[in-house]
Design a protein around this motif. Structure first.
Motif, PDB file in Angstrom:
ATOM      1  N   LEU A 113       0.875  -1.273  -0.086  1.00  0.00           N
ATOM      2  CA  LEU A 113       0.172   0.227   0.427  1.00  0.00           C
ATOM      3  C   LEU A 113       0.860   1.468  -0.102  1.00  0.00           C
ATOM      4  CD1 LEU A 113      -3.097  -0.886   2.003  1.00  0.00           C
ATOM      5  CD2 LEU A 113      -2.616  -0.875  -0.015  1.00  0.00           C
ATOM      6  N   GLN A 114       2.239   0.727   0.206  1.00  0.00           N
ATOM      7  CA  GLN A 114       3.155   2.269   0.518  1.00  0.00           C
ATOM      8  C   GLN A 114       2.664   3.327   1.501  1.00  0.00           C
ATOM      9  OE1 GLN A 114       5.744   2.536  -1.855  1.00  0.00           O
ATOM     10  NE2 GLN A 114       5.620   0.521  -2.024  1.00  0.00           N
ATOM     11  N   PRO A 115       1.805   3.796   2.579  1.00  0.00           N
ATOM     12  CA  PRO A 115       1.029   4.814   3.322  1.00  0.00           C
ATOM     13  C   PRO A 115       2.238   6.107   2.975  1.00  0.00           C
ATOM     14  CG  PRO A 115       1.677   2.991   4.678  1.00  0.00           C
ATOM     15  CD  PRO A 115       1.924   2.175   3.448  1.00  0.00           C
ATOM     16  N   GLY A 116       3.515   5.648   2.689  1.00  0.00           N
ATOM     17  CA  GLY A 116       4.656   6.846   3.173  1.00  0.00           C
ATOM     18  C   GLY A 116       4.375   7.871   1.596  1.00  0.00           C
ATOM     19  N   VAL A 117       3.945   6.888   1.076  1.00  0.00           N
ATOM     20  CA  VAL A 117       4.397   7.914  -0.809  1.00  0.00           C
ATOM     21  C   VAL A 117       3.293   8.719  -0.888  1.00  0.00           C
ATOM     22  CG1 VAL A 117       5.770   6.273  -1.711  1.00  0.00           C
ATOM     23  CG2 VAL A 117       3.441   6.057  -2.433  1.00  0.00           C
ATOM     24  N   TRP A 118       2.480   8.841  -0.102  1.00  0.00           N
ATOM     25  CA  TRP A 118       0.810   9.461  -0.426  1.00  0.00           C
ATOM     26  C   TRP A 118       1.055  11.057   0.148  1.00  0.00           C
ATOM     27  CZ3 TRP A 118      -4.297   7.886  -1.954  1.00  0.00           C
ATOM     28  CH2 TRP A 118      -4.235   6.504  -2.371  1.00  0.00           C
ATOM     29  N   GLY A 119       1.694  11.662   0.723  1.00  0.00           N
ATOM     30  CA  GLY A 119       2.210  13.288   0.998  1.00  0.00           C
ATOM     31  C   GLY A 119       3.065  13.401   1.513  1.00  0.00           C
ATOM     32  N   GLN A 120       4.434  14.179   1.097  1.00  0.00           N
ATOM     33  CA  GLN A 120       5.405  14.763   1.592  1.00  0.00           C
ATOM     34  C   GLN A 120       5.279  15.521   3.135  1.00  0.00           C
ATOM     35  OE1 GLN A 120       8.821  14.023  -0.248  1.00  0.00           O
ATOM     36  NE2 GLN A 120       7.317  12.350  -0.721  1.00  0.00           N
ATOM     37  N   ILE A 121       6.009  14.878   3.466  1.00  0.00           N
ATOM     38  CA  ILE A 121       6.613  14.937   4.468  1.00  0.00           C
ATOM     39  C   ILE A 121       8.013  15.832   5.114  1.00  0.00           C
ATOM     40  CG2 ILE A 121       6.279  15.050   7.243  1.00  0.00           C
ATOM     41  CD1 ILE A 121       4.955  13.078   6.941  1.00  0.00           C
ATOM     42  N   THR A 222       2.961  21.069  12.018  1.00  0.00           N
ATOM     43  CA  THR A 222       2.890  20.824  10.513  1.00  0.00           C
ATOM     44  C   THR A 222       1.656  21.954   9.873  1.00  0.00           C
ATOM     45  OG1 THR A 222       3.159  18.833  11.956  1.00  0.00           O
ATOM     46  CG2 THR A 222       2.157  18.594   9.301  1.00  0.00           C
ATOM     47  N   VAL A 223       0.608  21.716   9.746  1.00  0.00           N
ATOM     48  CA  VAL A 223      -0.891  22.317   9.008  1.00  0.00           C
ATOM     49  C   VAL A 223       0.429  24.019   8.572  1.00  0.00           C
ATOM     50  CG1 VAL A 223      -3.508  23.517   9.283  1.00  0.00           C
ATOM     51  CG2 VAL A 223      -2.595  21.429  10.099  1.00  0.00           C
ATOM     52  N   ALA A 224      -0.102  24.612   9.682  1.00  0.00           N
ATOM     53  CA  ALA A 224       1.049  26.338   9.664  1.00  0.00           C
ATOM     54  C   ALA A 224       2.300  25.411   8.330  1.00  0.00           C
ATOM     55  CB  ALA A 224       1.228  26.593  10.637  1.00  0.00           C
ATOM     56  N   PHE A 231      -1.263  14.708   6.272  1.00  0.00           N
ATOM     57  CA  PHE A 231      -2.539  14.279   6.921  1.00  0.00           C
ATOM     58  C   PHE A 231      -2.834  12.850   5.565  1.00  0.00           C
ATOM     59  CE2 PHE A 231      -1.495  18.004   9.299  1.00  0.00           C
ATOM     60  CZ  PHE A 231      -1.474  17.385  10.486  1.00  0.00           C
ATOM     61  N   LYS A 232      -2.236  13.146   4.368  1.00  0.00           N
ATOM     62  CA  LYS A 232      -3.337  12.771   3.890  1.00  0.00           C
ATOM     63  C   LYS A 232      -2.270  10.624   3.432  1.00  0.00           C
ATOM     64  CE  LYS A 232      -2.922  14.273  -0.734  1.00  0.00           C
ATOM     65  NZ  LYS A 232      -2.344  14.399  -2.018  1.00  0.00           N
ATOM     66  N   VAL A 236      -3.939   7.145   5.251  1.00  0.00           N
ATOM     67  CA  VAL A 236      -3.729   6.127   4.820  1.00  0.00           C
ATOM     68  C   VAL A 236      -2.657   5.235   5.329  1.00  0.00           C
ATOM     69  CG1 VAL A 236      -2.127   4.423   2.686  1.00  0.00           C
ATOM     70  CG2 VAL A 236      -3.149   6.903   2.195  1.00  0.00           C
ATOM     71  N   PHE A 237      -2.280   5.707   6.458  1.00  0.00           N
ATOM     72  CA  PHE A 237      -0.945   4.680   7.045  1.00  0.00           C
ATOM     73  C   PHE A 237      -2.158   4.031   8.266  1.00  0.00           C
ATOM     74  CE2 PHE A 237       0.926   4.318  11.842  1.00  0.00           C
ATOM     75  CZ  PHE A 237       1.877   3.430  11.243  1.00  0.00           C
ATOM     76  N   ILE A 238      -2.819   5.011   8.424  1.00  0.00           N
ATOM     77  CA  ILE A 238      -4.597   4.134   9.644  1.00  0.00           C
ATOM     78  C   ILE A 238      -4.992   2.474   8.467  1.00  0.00           C
ATOM     79  CG2 ILE A 238      -6.321   4.322  10.928  1.00  0.00           C
ATOM     80  CD1 ILE A 238      -5.670   6.962  11.002  1.00  0.00           C
ATOM     81  N   ILE A 239      -5.471   3.340   7.864  1.00  0.00           N
ATOM     82  CA  ILE A 239      -6.197   1.909   6.404  1.00  0.00           C
ATOM     83  C   ILE A 239      -5.346   1.276   6.522  1.00  0.00           C
ATOM     84  CG2 ILE A 239      -7.262   1.597   4.340  1.00  0.00           C
ATOM     85  CD1 ILE A 239      -7.704   4.706   4.139  1.00  0.00           C
TER      86      ILE A 239
END
Ligand code: ASP
Length: 438
Positions: A113-121, A222-224, A231-232, A236-239
């Motif tokens: 599922l590669q949850p970590g590639v869904w959003g850049q941090i 993080t949001v600021a 959080f995207k 995906v990580f939770i799923i």
């Protein structure tokens, strides 16, 4: 503290932790948005960065508590649990195979599922650490500590477990010898270890009480700075974790179907009280009395198998935690854009097994030992801050699986033969050769 202040703090403490975190999340998003939501005013950058201070402090304390928690949890279990010899070996094999299966399922799901590639941090400032490569020989060499206290200073999880297991085994043997000689010299040490363990758990409770503040700060920051894209991937990580926990539960049911007289349906229905209790308390230790009772009374296992699985398992067997720690490490590596080779994933398997053995059955213990898994493969522990935001929920889910794992071990230990029903033979007058008088 004035009367009004103490009233306010009592009012806050009465709100359950998950609600406190939910409130903190809502406030954090509001503050994060008002501070720029990804496009911050440069004049506010210093203020925004300072929002992460409570989270950094919480992580620091968690890292500091990790080693004493593991050491004392293992020593405490060795000194207090009763494990008969032959069943002990079977138990060990069952525990190990289940935990390895859990970690492999976790890694498989995280790789697919590669949850970590869904959003850049963005990497926190100063985290240019490179991942530790797997080198079996240096792993072996490094697993033996140079001194007894060094691993405690270095937070080296493998060395700590080796020290804890060695002392645990020896102390247990000494206790058995002394009991055989009617001596009680071991008692003061056992009491000291139990008291110290309780003290560490109490301090951990204080730290956990600060988690809503930490969540508020890190989410607002993080949001600021980065908006909502990080959080995207967290969603995906939770799923991904839920999928992996579900697959592990299926694996248990298949093992029970083929290795025990208990049917999966009986297991699920009989065990539901324990699963719910684990979900609502986030603690397999608190759930233990219920686990023990349902295994005996609702599922109908022998007392010996129920006690081995429930009592020993709730301390040592934390498959859900192992699965979660392995997935979290892979997730963060993906977030950082670092590819983890098979050897490095093997290192994660190894340290996750060790960390799950050392994780006590209390809320958020997995978060504490996770700092050690991250350090062992060279992942920056700062990222655990992000996981804190979702740990309150995932902890409940993995605790339910931890308890299910303990119950599976009990069902497998009970074997394919149901315990004989106790036949109550009520002697009748005729069976005694007496005549009845009408
Ligand atoms: N809360 C879990 C348990 O009690 C441990 C963990 O944090 O993973 O089993």
């Amino acid at each position: 503290m004035s009367e009004a202040q103490s009233q306010a703090s009592r009012w806050w403490q009465r709100i359950p932790l998950y609600l406190q975190i939910a409130i903190a999340l809502i406030l954090a998003v509001a503050i994060g948005v008002s501070l720029g939501a990804g496009k911050p005013d440069p004049a506010n950058i210093a203020l925004i960065n300072n929002l992460a201070v409570p989270c950094d402090l919480v992580l620091k304390v968690l890292r500091a508590l990790a080693t004493p928690l593991i050491l004392l949890a293992v020593l405490h279990t060795f000194l207090t649990a009763s494990i008969p010899g032959t069943a002990g070996r079977r138990l060990l094999i069952l525990l190990l195979t289940n935990t390895v299966a859990a970690i492999l399922i976790g890694l498989l799901v995280a790789n697919i599922l590669q949850p970590g590639v869904w959003g850049q941090i963005k990497a926190p400032a100063g985290t240019t650490e490179s991942l530790t490569k797997l080198d079996p020989w240096s792993l072996l060499q490094n697993s033996v500590p140079g001194s007894i206290l060094q691993p405690l200073v270095d937070n080296n999880v493998i060395q700590i477990i080796i020290i804890a297991l060695s002392f645990g085994i020896v102390l247990r043997a000494l206790k058995a010898e002394q009991i055989a000689q009617n001596r009680t010299d071991y008692l003061p040490l056992e009491q000291v270890i139990t008291t110290l363990f309780d003290a560490v758990v109490r301090i951990l409770e204080w730290v956990i009480a600060l988690v809503p503040l930490a969540v508020f700060g890190i989410v607002a920051k993080t949001v600021a700075l980065q908006g909502f894209s990080p959080f995207k991937s967290l969603g995906v990580f939770i799923i991904a974790v839920l999928v992996a926990l579900f697959l592990q539960a299926c694996y248990y049911l298949i093992r029970i179907q083929f290795g025990s007289w208990v049917s999966p349906k009986r297991f699920l229905m009989g065990g539901s009280d324990a699963f719910l209790m684990a979900f609502s308390t986030s603690s397999s230790t608190v759930t233990m009395p219920i686990t023990f009772r349902v295994l005996q009374e609702k599922i109908g296992l022998r007392e010996s198998s129920a006690s081995l699985g429930a009592l020993v398992g709730s301390n040592f067997n934390n498959d859900g935690t192992a699965l979660y720690e392995a997935m979290a490490a892979l997730f963060i590596a993906q977030v950082l854009g670092q590819h983890l080779a098979l050897g490095q994933q093997f290192l994660i398997v190894l340290t996750s097994i060790v960390a799950s053995v050392g994780a006590a059955g209390i809320p958020n213990a997995g978060l504490v030992t996770m700092t050690l898994v991250f350090s062992s493969v060279g992942l920056p522990t700062e990222y655990i801050a992000l996981l804190i935001t979702v740990d309150w929920f995932l902890d409940r889910c993995r605790t339910a699986l931890n308890v299910m794992g303990d119950m599976t071990v009990s069902a497998l230990l009970d074997g394919k033969q149901k315990k004989p029903e106790v036949e109550i033979i009520v002697p009748t007058l005729e069976s005694k050769g007496w005549e009845t008088v009408d």
